[in-house]
Design a protein around this motif. Structure first.
Motif, mmCIF file in Angstrom:
data_model
loop_
_atom_site.group_PDB
_atom_site.id
_atom_site.type_symbol
_atom_site.label_atom_id
_atom_site.label_comp_id
_atom_site.label_asym_id
_atom_site.label_seq_id
_atom_site.Cartn_x
_atom_site.Cartn_y
_atom_site.Cartn_z
ATOM 1 N N PRO A 350 0.802 -1.234 0.000
ATOM 2 C CA PRO A 350 0.000 0.000 0.000
ATOM 3 C C PRO A 350 0.828 1.274 0.000
ATOM 4 O O PRO A 350 0.301 2.344 -0.306
ATOM 5 N N GLN A 351 2.116 1.193 0.315
ATOM 6 C CA GLN A 351 2.977 2.368 0.242
ATOM 7 C C GLN A 351 3.751 2.444 -1.076
ATOM 8 O O GLN A 351 4.533 3.372 -1.303
ATOM 9 N N ASN A 352 3.524 1.476 -1.923
ATOM 10 C CA ASN A 352 4.017 1.521 -3.312
ATOM 11 C C ASN A 352 2.894 0.942 -4.169
ATOM 12 O O ASN A 352 3.041 -0.098 -4.814
ATOM 13 N N PRO A 353 1.740 1.610 -4.160
ATOM 14 C CA PRO A 353 0.489 0.970 -4.566
ATOM 15 C C PRO A 353 0.331 0.693 -6.053
ATOM 16 O O PRO A 353 -0.535 -0.097 -6.433
ATOM 17 N N TYR A 354 1.155 1.304 -6.896
ATOM 18 C CA TYR A 354 0.936 1.142 -8.333
ATOM 19 C C TYR A 354 1.997 0.267 -8.991
ATOM 20 O O TYR A 354 1.999 0.096 -10.213
ATOM 21 N N ALA A 355 2.855 -0.303 -8.163
ATOM 22 C CA ALA A 355 3.895 -1.182 -8.687
ATOM 23 C C ALA A 355 3.324 -2.569 -8.947
ATOM 24 O O ALA A 355 2.508 -3.076 -8.171
ATOM 25 N N ALA A 356 3.743 -3.177 -10.037
ATOM 26 C CA ALA A 356 3.386 -4.559 -10.375
ATOM 27 C C ALA A 356 1.879 -4.787 -10.360
ATOM 28 O O ALA A 356 1.389 -5.786 -9.849
ATOM 29 N N ARG A 357 1.150 -3.860 -10.950
ATOM 30 C CA ARG A 357 -0.305 -3.993 -11.031
ATOM 31 C C ARG A 357 -0.719 -4.425 -12.439
ATOM 32 O O ARG A 357 0.061 -4.380 -13.392
ATOM 33 N N ASP A 358 -1.958 -4.832 -12.562
ATOM 34 C CA ASP A 358 -2.556 -5.124 -13.863
ATOM 35 C C ASP A 358 -2.201 -3.977 -14.817
ATOM 36 O O ASP A 358 -2.497 -2.814 -14.526
ATOM 37 N N PRO A 359 -1.556 -4.268 -15.959
ATOM 38 C CA PRO A 359 -1.127 -3.191 -16.860
ATOM 39 C C PRO A 359 -2.265 -2.302 -17.347
ATOM 40 O O PRO A 359 -2.016 -1.161 -17.765
ATOM 41 N N ARG A 360 -3.489 -2.769 -17.294
ATOM 42 C CA ARG A 360 -4.608 -1.924 -17.722
ATOM 43 C C ARG A 360 -4.793 -0.715 -16.812
ATOM 44 O O ARG A 360 -5.366 0.297 -17.232
ATOM 45 N N LEU A 361 -4.323 -0.809 -15.565
ATOM 46 C CA LEU A 361 -4.472 0.316 -14.650
ATOM 47 C C LEU A 361 -3.757 1.553 -15.187
ATOM 48 O O LEU A 361 -4.301 2.658 -15.162
ATOM 49 N N ALA A 362 -2.559 1.372 -15.710
ATOM 50 C CA ALA A 362 -1.746 2.505 -16.155
ATOM 51 C C ALA A 362 -2.325 3.201 -17.378
ATOM 52 O O ALA A 362 -2.008 4.371 -17.621
ATOM 53 N N VAL A 363 -3.158 2.510 -18.152
ATOM 54 C CA VAL A 363 -3.765 3.152 -19.328
ATOM 55 C C VAL A 363 -5.246 3.450 -19.089
ATOM 56 O O VAL A 363 -5.962 3.805 -20.017
ATOM 57 N N THR A 364 -5.683 3.301 -17.845
ATOM 58 C CA THR A 364 -7.059 3.638 -17.484
ATOM 59 C C THR A 364 -7.106 4.811 -16.517
ATOM 60 O O THR A 364 -8.008 5.654 -16.598
ATOM 61 N N VAL A 365 -6.124 4.891 -15.620
ATOM 62 C CA VAL A 365 -6.123 5.912 -14.565
ATOM 63 C C VAL A 365 -4.754 6.576 -14.496
ATOM 64 O O VAL A 365 -3.723 5.903 -14.542
ATOM 65 N N PHE A 366 -4.745 7.900 -14.388
ATOM 66 C CA PHE A 366 -3.508 8.625 -14.078
ATOM 67 C C PHE A 366 -3.240 8.495 -12.588
ATOM 68 O O PHE A 366 -4.062 8.900 -11.754
ATOM 69 N N THR A 367 -2.088 7.934 -12.261
ATOM 70 C CA THR A 367 -1.665 7.827 -10.871
ATOM 71 C C THR A 367 -0.452 8.734 -10.640
ATOM 72 O O THR A 367 0.231 9.137 -11.585
ATOM 73 N N ASN A 368 -0.202 9.035 -9.411
ATOM 74 C CA ASN A 368 0.931 9.890 -9.081
ATOM 75 C C ASN A 368 2.227 9.275 -9.620
ATOM 76 O O ASN A 368 2.480 8.083 -9.458
ATOM 77 N N GLY A 369 3.047 10.119 -10.263
ATOM 78 C CA GLY A 369 4.331 9.672 -10.774
ATOM 79 C C GLY A 369 4.302 9.169 -12.202
ATOM 80 O O GLY A 369 5.355 8.887 -12.776
ATOM 81 N N GLN A 370 3.140 9.077 -12.802
ATOM 82 C CA GLN A 370 3.031 8.586 -14.166
ATOM 83 C C GLN A 370 3.537 9.640 -15.150
ATOM 84 O O GLN A 370 3.311 10.831 -14.986
ATOM 85 N N ARG A 371 4.221 9.192 -16.186
ATOM 86 C CA ARG A 371 4.802 10.108 -17.175
ATOM 87 C C ARG A 371 3.726 10.631 -18.121
ATOM 88 O O ARG A 371 2.921 9.869 -18.651
ATOM 89 N N TRP A 372 3.727 11.967 -18.351
ATOM 90 C CA TRP A 372 2.744 12.581 -19.244
ATOM 91 C C TRP A 372 3.276 13.936 -19.697
ATOM 92 O O TRP A 372 3.673 14.757 -18.873
ATOM 93 N N LEU A 373 3.309 14.153 -20.981
ATOM 94 C CA LEU A 373 3.786 15.417 -21.543
ATOM 95 C C LEU A 373 5.117 15.854 -20.935
ATOM 96 O O LEU A 373 5.303 16.989 -20.504
ATOM 97 N N GLN A 374 6.046 14.919 -20.917
ATOM 98 C CA GLN A 374 7.442 15.168 -20.539
ATOM 99 C C GLN A 374 7.664 15.510 -19.067
ATOM 100 O O GLN A 374 8.694 16.077 -18.694
ATOM 101 N N ARG A 375 6.700 15.177 -18.218
ATOM 102 C CA ARG A 375 6.952 15.279 -16.780
ATOM 103 C C ARG A 375 6.072 14.265 -16.075
ATOM 104 O O ARG A 375 5.148 13.690 -16.658
#
Length: 564
Positions: A350-375
């Motif tokens: 829960p303190q690294n909640p987006y690591a090793a998750r279903d890959p669909r999560l990353a293309v469904t929800v913006f989570t903190n730390g996700q790369r977008w428009l060069q930042r």
């Protein structure tokens, strides 16, 4: 491609021609007369095809369509998101404000307007000297759209008045009673079976992409049978009155109804044309692909990104961040092993909640730390995408990412395909899995879910079951399939209706709504904690939508659904 623009251009052109004649206007000039649309000398059927194109506008769209102006996703009325703006009409579904006069998505008037247009088209198209083959196909298209509009009514209200091919005039008695749920289902299915052979065979040519293909009729039949077999409609209605019960479902349960859903899904699969895209996100950003059976067409644009991407991305790219997915929804995504995050063996931190998750999560929800428009996205407290203050921003720590192309390293958005998927092959596989499981073919159902999870990027595991336990029971697989639909078909307007037809809304929609509070510590580390951001409520009457008040006052033969 099927836009009212065609009609608008014609109306302007014709009015310009008419303006050259100086005479008193005795009737509106913005109306194309029937003798022009159904021109017996128009061998190209130009205006008749424009008329048919306009009928496509009555097919429901998706995305930010609920409410005035730039609206909200329907999923924000089903716990998977909340609007980033306060007091939005989509929240009527979760705060109890909905009523017969206050429903943000009634779809009654739109459907019957479209049905009338179809009937006008069918009554007149034979007057146009187009080829016989073209007319057969056009009629099949129009009838499919009419059946689709009846399904949109069915899932909201149950049985509705069936008017066949009749074109009502002002002198006709419009006080029609509702047909039963069973009669409405039978009509939709019969229309799908009647037109499927006359629709375009796959593959559809590029210049006709977006028009109704054969597979769409089979897919609509399958979805209709799936709904009809589901607990709410298959003898499980909440109405106490016998008349209302027959209007909103089958009065008694029949397990055999699931077999019809099995057969319809199998029929579509047997076309041997539709297939899952190798990359999940390609389904939504590649205009023509073999997973899309039918989509609501639109020109390439940046609307989805502009309305929903994180708010910190300003000039030259403005992002409004209108949709805030909930922690409830994010928690539905398994780890990349296919195990729920509540499973001790999943490895979820829960303190690294987006690591090793279903890959669909990353293309469904913006989570903190996700790369977008060069930042990297910053949804920690005080971050560029959650700065606080009186601006619209995420209320949950998340933004909607689905339907967007990969702009990780771009400096601005570029026009993309944003055709809303009405039917796609992954849904067919999940429909098939659900129905197979309900007829007792649990392991056959598992195979369909595996296909969906494999494409998603879930790891096969040592048993090659992609996180599905060996010997899984029918009840456990039912729950797993329900969750799989939630993540695979997210924000495609399935969840809102799925929880109703499964008759689980009283459980899953009566719940606190959570978000993620992220604090950046002085040493740069982050602390995550779940926080309540709202509450969703659901009452039994919300299993069915209320017939619009103005319709029940105009037509006293319409029986209102129970509780409204």
């Amino acid at each position: 491609m099927h836009k009212k623009l065609y009609f608008s251009v014609l109306i302007v052109a014709l009015s310009m021609i008419g303006s050259a004649c100086e005479r008193v206007e005795t009737e509106p000039r913005d109306w194309i007369k029937e003798d022009l649309v159904w021109d017996e000398k128009d061998r190209n059927a130009t205006l008749a095809v424009f008329f048919l194109n306009d009928i496509y506008n009555y097919i429901p769209g998706g995305f930010n369509r609920i409410g005035t102006g730039n609206g909200d996703f329907l999923d924000a009325g089903a716990v998977d998101a909340i609007p980033s703006r306060i007091a939005r009409s989509v929240e009527y579904y979760t705060n109890g404000f909905i009523s017969a006069v206050n429903n943000p998505d009634p779809y009654w008037g739109n459907s019957y307007a479209g049905i009338r247009r179809v009937n006008i088209f069918l009554a007149n198209i034979d007057r146009v000297p187009a080829t016989a083959a073209s007319i057969v196909t056009w009629k099949a298209e129009a009838r499919f759209i009419r059946a689709f509009l009846y399904f949109e009514l069915l899932k909201r209200y149950g049985g509705v008045p069936l008017i066949g091919d009749k074109i009502f005039t002002i002198n006709d008695d419009l006080s029609l009673p509702r047909n039963t749920f069973e009669e409405t289902v039978n009509y939709i299915v019969a229309e799908c079976d009647a037109v499927k052979a006359d629709l375009r065979k796959e593959p559809v040519s590029d210049n006709e992409w977006g028009r109704v293909p054969r597979g769409a009729a089979i897919a609509l039949k399958g979805r209709t049978y799936l709904y009809a077999a589901s607990p709410l409609f298959n003898g499980g209605g909440v109405s106490n009155n016998a008349t209302q019960k027959a209007l909103t479902g089958y009065p008694t349960f029949d397990a055999a109804r699931w077999q019809k859903a099995v057969d319809a899904a199998a029929e579509l699969i047997a076309l041997n044309y539709y297939a899952l895209q190798p990359v999940y996100n390609n389904v939504f950003v590649v205009k023509k692909n073999t997973e899309i059976i039918l989509a609501k067409q639109s020109g390439n644009n940046t609307t989805i990104e502009s309305l929903n991407a994180p708010v910190g991305y300003g000039s030259p790219t403005a992002s409004q961040g209108l949709t805030s997915p909930t922690q409830n929804f994010v928690d539905a995504f398994t780890t990349d092993t296919g195990l729920p995050i509540t499973d001790a063996a999943s490895g979820y931190n829960p303190q690294n909640p987006y690591a090793a998750r279903d890959p669909r999560l990353a293309v469904t929800v913006f989570t903190n730390g996700q790369r977008w428009l060069q930042r990297n996205v910053e949804t920690f407290d005080g971050g560029r995408d959650r700065p606080g203050g009186n601006i619209v921003q995420t209320r949950t720590g998340y933004y909607l990412r689905k339907f967007m192309a990969d702009f990780s390293n771009n400096t601005t958005y570029t026009n993309q395909s944003h055709n809303f998927p009405l039917f796609r092959y992954a849904e067919t596989l999940l429909n098939y899995a659900e129905a197979l499981n309900e007829v007792g073919r649990t392991e056959d159902a598992v195979k369909q879910v595996i296909e969906v999870r494999k494409r998603a990027g879930i790891k096969a595991g040592t048993t090659s079951r992609y996180g599905i336990p060996s010997g899984i029971t029918q009840a456990d697989l039912r729950t797993l399939i329900q969750n799989e639909r939630r993540v695979e078909l997210a924000f495609e307007e399935h969840r809102f209706w799925d929880v109703r037809r499964w008759k689980i809304a009283e459980t899953v929609l009566n719940t606190p709504l959570f978000g993620q509070k992220i604090v950046r510590n002085t040493d740069g580390t982050l602390t995550y904690s779940k926080v309540q951001v709202g509450t969703s409520t659901f009452s039994k009457r919300l299993y069915y939508m209320p017939l619009p008040y103005d319709e029940t006052t105009k037509n006293l033969n319409l029986v209102q659904n129970e509780g409204w």
